[in-house]
Design an enzyme around this catalytic site. Structure first.
Site, short mmCIF file in Angstrom:
data_model
loop_
_atom_site.label_atom_id
_atom_site.label_comp_id
_atom_site.label_asym_id
_atom_site.label_seq_id
_atom_site.Cartn_x
_atom_site.Cartn_y
_atom_site.Cartn_z
CG HIS A 152 -6.44 0.75 8.99
ND1 HIS A 152 -8.10 0.85 7.85
CD2 HIS A 152 -5.95 1.44 7.73
CE1 HIS A 152 -8.15 1.13 6.95
NE2 HIS A 152 -6.54 1.31 6.07
CB SER A 156 -0.56 0.00 1.52
OG SER A 156 -0.87 0.93 1.11
#
Length: 346
Positions: A295, A215
């Protein structure tokens, strides 16, 4: 708007998506498209590990040797260079290479120049650490996502083309919905990591449906308020989340996490970074993404940045997620410390 799953990979669903056909995502996103003749990719992570300034020159020379090998027949179509300092204080430089033909990769790997260098006894006795992490996902087992209207990164560069705007993003569960295999398979993990120790080398064998995610983010073109928002708000919470996975990820299902920065061929840092993490399963990755405070903070900060800047956004983000068969992954570590890569998970 179209589906993230390419037409030739669609089949009658036995498992439902998390959205219905009327869903409209909150912002545009795209995925990579490969030619229908491509059935499998190779993602090779080639690393050199060192500690202290006294070893940096030798480590850079080793990385250059790896880069030179990429120019041989059947070498990769694309590669990235990156660097990070791990939790044990070791410098790790990686060349991440991509092929769209496993047979070409096999020929390259068997090339005498490549094989003799990797298998040389000096690899385990020159004071450096080396590792190879080879992933070979079938096209039905990985997905990409690009939050920018132009350009691609990673495996997308090899895929070469991209979709129109896609529907399956901007909600929890979208990652799974973009994987073609999810139409019929829950992709639950079976088995465990298995480590085999040899003199100066450790071989780790992955288990069924282990997940690897890369990512990344690119802030090269950001200026003014956007640059302030990214460097002052987004990057710090991103780094905190990545450090959590690196240091405390095992209980939530993350075997390993590296938060790296791109470098150019001369070793200069670029304004691009990415993480690569290995997970027990897609479900473990989803649970962390949907519910863990680290997150939630990353996602919330990103959404605030997008909503503040809207059409003026110059920041670029992407990811690629692979759900691996056991037989399509290989991990080998030479003279590396025990916390390197999948060794810490095994």
């Amino acid at each position: 708007m179209e589906s993230a799953i390419d037409k030739h990979l669609m089949c009658p669903r036995t498992r439902t998506r998390r959205i219905d056909d009327s869903y409209t995502p909150p912002f545009p996103a795209w995925v990579g498209r490969a030619d229908a003749s491509v059935t499998q990719f190779v993602m090779g992570y080639f690393g050199v590990q060192s500690k202290g300034e006294s070893q940096l020159s030798a480590a850079c020379a080793a990385l250059r040797q790896i880069m030179t090998s990429f120019t041989l027949d059947d070498g990769p179509h694309h590669h990235d260079l990156s660097h990070y300092v791990d939790a044990a204080g070791y410098d790790n430089m990686l060349a991440i290479a991509y092929w769209d033909d496993p047979a070409a990769f096999a020929r390259w790997e068997a090339n005498m120049q490549v094989a003799s260098w990797w298998n040389a006894e000096s690899r385990g006795s020159d004071g450096l650490g080396y590792f190879r992490e080879i992933l070979m996902p079938g096209v039905e087992r990985f997905e990409t996502l690009y939050a920018m209207p132009e350009g691609m990164e990673g495996v997308g560069v090899v895929m070469a083309t991209r979709s129109d705007e896609i529907q399956e993003h901007g909600y929890w569960g979208a990652m799974r919905d973009r994987i073609a295999l999810s139409q019929t398979d829950g992709m639950a993990p079976t088995g465990d990591l298995v480590a085999e120790e040899r003199p100066s080398r450790v071989i780790v064998r992955g288990h069924e449906n282990l997940v690897v995610i890369r990512s990344g983010q690119d802030w090269t073109e950001t200026v003014g308020k956007e640059r302030e928002l990214y460097l002052g708000e987004m990057e710090p919470v991103l780094r905190e989340g990545m450090n959590f996975l690196r240091d405390e990820g095992q209980p939530v299902g993350c075997y390993s996490n590296r938060y790296m920065q791109h470098i150019d061929a001369s070793g200069q840092l670029q304004e691009k970074s990415f993480s690569v993490s290995h997970w027990r399963s897609l479900a473990h990755l989803e649970r962390w993404s949907e519910s863990h405070p680290t997150h939630i903070e990353i996602f919330g900060t990103f959404m605030r940045m997008v909503q503040t800047l809207q059409a003026d956004l110059k920041w670029k983000g992407y990811h690629e997620v692979s759900v691996m068969r056991a037989e399509d992954q290989r991990y080998e570590y030479i003279n590396c410390h025990a916390g390197t890569g999948l060794m810490c998970g095994a």
